[in-house]
Design a protein around this motif. Sequence first.
Motif, PDB file in Angstrom:
ATOM      1  N   PHE A 105       5.580   8.338  -5.310  1.00  0.00           N
ATOM      2  CA  PHE A 105       5.199   9.632  -5.789  1.00  0.00           C
ATOM      3  C   PHE A 105       6.475  10.644  -6.028  1.00  0.00           C
ATOM      4  O   PHE A 105       6.415  11.770  -6.526  1.00  0.00           O
ATOM      5  CB  PHE A 105       4.465  10.413  -4.477  1.00  0.00           C
ATOM      6  CG  PHE A 105       3.001   9.810  -4.373  1.00  0.00           C
ATOM      7  CD1 PHE A 105       2.191   9.708  -5.201  1.00  0.00           C
ATOM      8  CD2 PHE A 105       2.857   9.227  -3.192  1.00  0.00           C
ATOM      9  CE1 PHE A 105       0.958   8.909  -4.912  1.00  0.00           C
ATOM     10  CE2 PHE A 105       1.723   8.570  -2.765  1.00  0.00           C
ATOM     11  CZ  PHE A 105       0.667   8.445  -3.658  1.00  0.00           C
ATOM     12  N   CYS A 135      -3.231  14.938  -2.418  1.00  0.00           N
ATOM     13  CA  CYS A 135      -4.292  13.640  -2.229  1.00  0.00           C
ATOM     14  C   CYS A 135      -5.239  13.985  -1.760  1.00  0.00           C
ATOM     15  O   CYS A 135      -5.679  14.636  -0.864  1.00  0.00           O
ATOM     16  CB  CYS A 135      -3.568  12.708  -1.100  1.00  0.00           C
ATOM     17  SG  CYS A 135      -4.611  11.159  -0.846  1.00  0.00           S
ATOM     18  N   TYR A 170      -1.673   9.011   3.224  1.00  0.00           N
ATOM     19  CA  TYR A 170      -0.969   9.735   2.051  1.00  0.00           C
ATOM     20  C   TYR A 170      -1.503  11.343   2.101  1.00  0.00           C
ATOM     21  O   TYR A 170      -1.294  12.085   1.201  1.00  0.00           O
ATOM     22  CB  TYR A 170      -1.171   9.077   0.777  1.00  0.00           C
ATOM     23  CG  TYR A 170      -0.398   7.810   0.828  1.00  0.00           C
ATOM     24  CD1 TYR A 170       1.103   7.767   0.912  1.00  0.00           C
ATOM     25  CD2 TYR A 170      -1.086   6.681   0.631  1.00  0.00           C
ATOM     26  CE1 TYR A 170       1.717   6.618   0.881  1.00  0.00           C
ATOM     27  CE2 TYR A 170      -0.554   5.359   0.820  1.00  0.00           C
ATOM     28  CZ  TYR A 170       0.869   5.532   0.916  1.00  0.00           C
ATOM     29  OH  TYR A 170       1.527   4.214   0.931  1.00  0.00           O
ATOM     30  N   TYR A 224      -3.110  12.930  -6.613  1.00  0.00           N
ATOM     31  CA  TYR A 224      -3.423  11.622  -6.466  1.00  0.00           C
ATOM     32  C   TYR A 224      -4.937  11.833  -5.971  1.00  0.00           C
ATOM     33  O   TYR A 224      -5.417  12.118  -5.047  1.00  0.00           O
ATOM     34  CB  TYR A 224      -2.834  11.192  -5.018  1.00  0.00           C
ATOM     35  CG  TYR A 224      -2.713   9.672  -4.751  1.00  0.00           C
ATOM     36  CD1 TYR A 224      -2.857   8.927  -5.640  1.00  0.00           C
ATOM     37  CD2 TYR A 224      -2.531   9.206  -3.484  1.00  0.00           C
ATOM     38  CE1 TYR A 224      -2.629   7.221  -5.359  1.00  0.00           C
ATOM     39  CE2 TYR A 224      -2.433   8.083  -2.874  1.00  0.00           C
ATOM     40  CZ  TYR A 224      -2.553   7.167  -3.945  1.00  0.00           C
ATOM     41  OH  TYR A 224      -2.555   5.798  -3.545  1.00  0.00           O
ATOM     42  N   GLY A 267      -1.456  10.292  -9.597  1.00  0.00           N
ATOM     43  CA  GLY A 267      -1.875   8.863  -9.288  1.00  0.00           C
ATOM     44  C   GLY A 267      -3.236   8.610  -9.118  1.00  0.00           C
ATOM     45  O   GLY A 267      -4.226   9.296  -9.140  1.00  0.00           O
ATOM     46  N   THR A 304      -2.116   2.656  -8.099  1.00  0.00           N
ATOM     47  CA  THR A 304      -1.950   1.861  -6.800  1.00  0.00           C
ATOM     48  C   THR A 304      -2.564   1.071  -6.285  1.00  0.00           C
ATOM     49  O   THR A 304      -3.937   1.641  -6.230  1.00  0.00           O
ATOM     50  CB  THR A 304      -1.485   3.248  -5.692  1.00  0.00           C
ATOM     51  OG1 THR A 304      -2.610   3.931  -5.392  1.00  0.00           O
ATOM     52  CG2 THR A 304      -0.357   4.055  -6.290  1.00  0.00           C
TER      53      THR A 304
END
Length: 655
Positions: free
Chosen positions: A297, A307, A319, A359, A388, A416
């Motif tokens: 990140f 997140c 996270y 994220y 993300g 990811t």
Amino acid sequence: MSDQIDALLTENREFPPSSSFRKNANVSDPAIYSKAKSDRERFWEGWAEQLDWQTKWDRVLEWNPPHAKWFIGGKLNASYNCLDRHLDKRGDKVALIWEGEPGEVKRITYRDLHRDVSKFANGLKKLGVHSGDRVAIYMPLIPEAVVAMLACARIGAVHSVVFGGFSSEALRDRIQDAEAKVLITATSGYRRGNLVPLKKVADAAVADCPSITDVVVVMRRPAAEEADDTLRMQTGRDRWYHEVLHDADDNCPPEWVDSEHMLYTLYTSGTTGKPKGIVHTTGGYLTGCIATTKWVFDLKDEDVYWCTADIGWVTGHSYVVYGPLALGATVVIYEGAPDWPKQDRFWEIIERHKVSIFYTAPTAIRAFMKWGEQHPQAHDMSSLRLLGSVGEPINPEAWMWYHKNIGAERCPIVDTWWQTETGAILITPLPGIVPTKPGSATKAFPGIDAEILDERGNRVEVGGGYLAITSPWPSMLRGIWGDPDRFVKQYWSKWPGIYFTGDGAKRDEDGYFWLLGRVDDVINVAGHRIGTMEVESALVDHQSIAEAAVVGISHDIKGTGIAAFVIVKESQRAAAIKDPAKFEQELKQHVTDKIGAIARPEKILVTIDLPKTRSGKIMRRLLRDIAEGRALGDVTTLADPAVVASLKERYEEES
């Protein structure tokens, strides 16, 4: 799988990092991959040295496949690393920006969080919780949930967080398996403007959990609003969180635990009906969390990081809590739904709190696409600098929409791949050095040995196969709680000494990984793993159902939905035929009650038989073909091929 591979082979768009991003990135030298590979233990040791240890380790790794120990002899505390070590320089820095669905906002500094965690840790000790005891947490996404996790870690207790959307039976099963001593819950939580009655669900669960001695309850709403005749506090067992906090000392020295001391268990679905309690320990897990948070990140001290995961899932553990807080970040947490009260809630939050790192899951991104780009366009999101994706493979169309409409074609996207079992991200681009491709998770993180293998364990250079991890990594699971044989069978029996992920994947000519989803009987619904056996067991639990088979089907928003084929008992058939729509809704609600809304089937088809082999095994492959409207595959091993034709005809009629 071959169709998916062929489709991905045509994806040739590539997005290198901009020169300005690369110039300021935490990682800007591609040589880090070869450096990590040349001495993997030293690479991970370097990351462990960025944590605070009371006692340093004697050895980095002891590997007796499939059992690993990392940083042997070292002692540390996860809560200390997330809080105490920041107090001198970051004590007044905001650790958590919390937003409740009704609109409350709290900004909690590291000093505030340290005080509350210390007080609650002392409160837990007064309740008789000791190092190694298990504590269940069943809460909405509120600050007290983070406090509960870190308070457990502070005294060496093992937290076991259960997602607040699960049913009382799912909660009961997890508490019973972990033999938890204390349950921490809340009166309620909010979801799309409605109250979720968590305390009532918890009461139903705990009624069958003799290991529970105390239930600590957070008052989610003002006391006057909580004065509800249906809210019961059981004398001698239930206690208010705020009273536990009020009566406790704010000085709680951390319990220094061994690097391999269990930090938490987290339950995830498997190919059998019983969820698996994945075990993670302290030193290696924290090491994996800080390494990936900082590099994946590109986290910097001034970032506002969000997140969107709930702490009931591993993404929230690694996270939302442990990775970002161990690095001293400012973390946004939001309790509610992305479309409440309007479909621009996420973008409004980003604009107001100046979020710089975002994220989220492909499921959410596909929903954003459906709602329209007018919603993000109505907000100033120029604070964003990195995006993300997590939870499931992201399709290239969603990736491009995300890139254009949220990232303004300037923010790198880190797609990811990882699992509850891996503890931390294992495959991902490093945003300052790796060109990205829409839909690809790109490369293994430095220090991770990921491979594509065929059935016999041979390396697949280019093309599809099974995703495997061929060497140990610090944040890897240490076992399945109470079931060592299942641990070996589930993850280590396919190839000796090699971790089998259960996912199919492809590698392209550039060496990039493309994830294709589960290859076992686990359905990835909106990034959450649901075992087919769990749903089948819930359906058969209904008084009308004799047998059930569940498969995953394509879903525009969730990625994968659930389709169920059920056989009704003869004695109940008349009721089912009388009002099929009502019967289907009844079954869907039954699954929701047994497991939770996340497992609710999209479609249920009543049938008189299921396609089975001559040995009696249900051929779910054929059911998937029927549900997806595909041409049927080989049926030569079926006991009665006519069953498939009949099912296909019925399904097409009702679709």
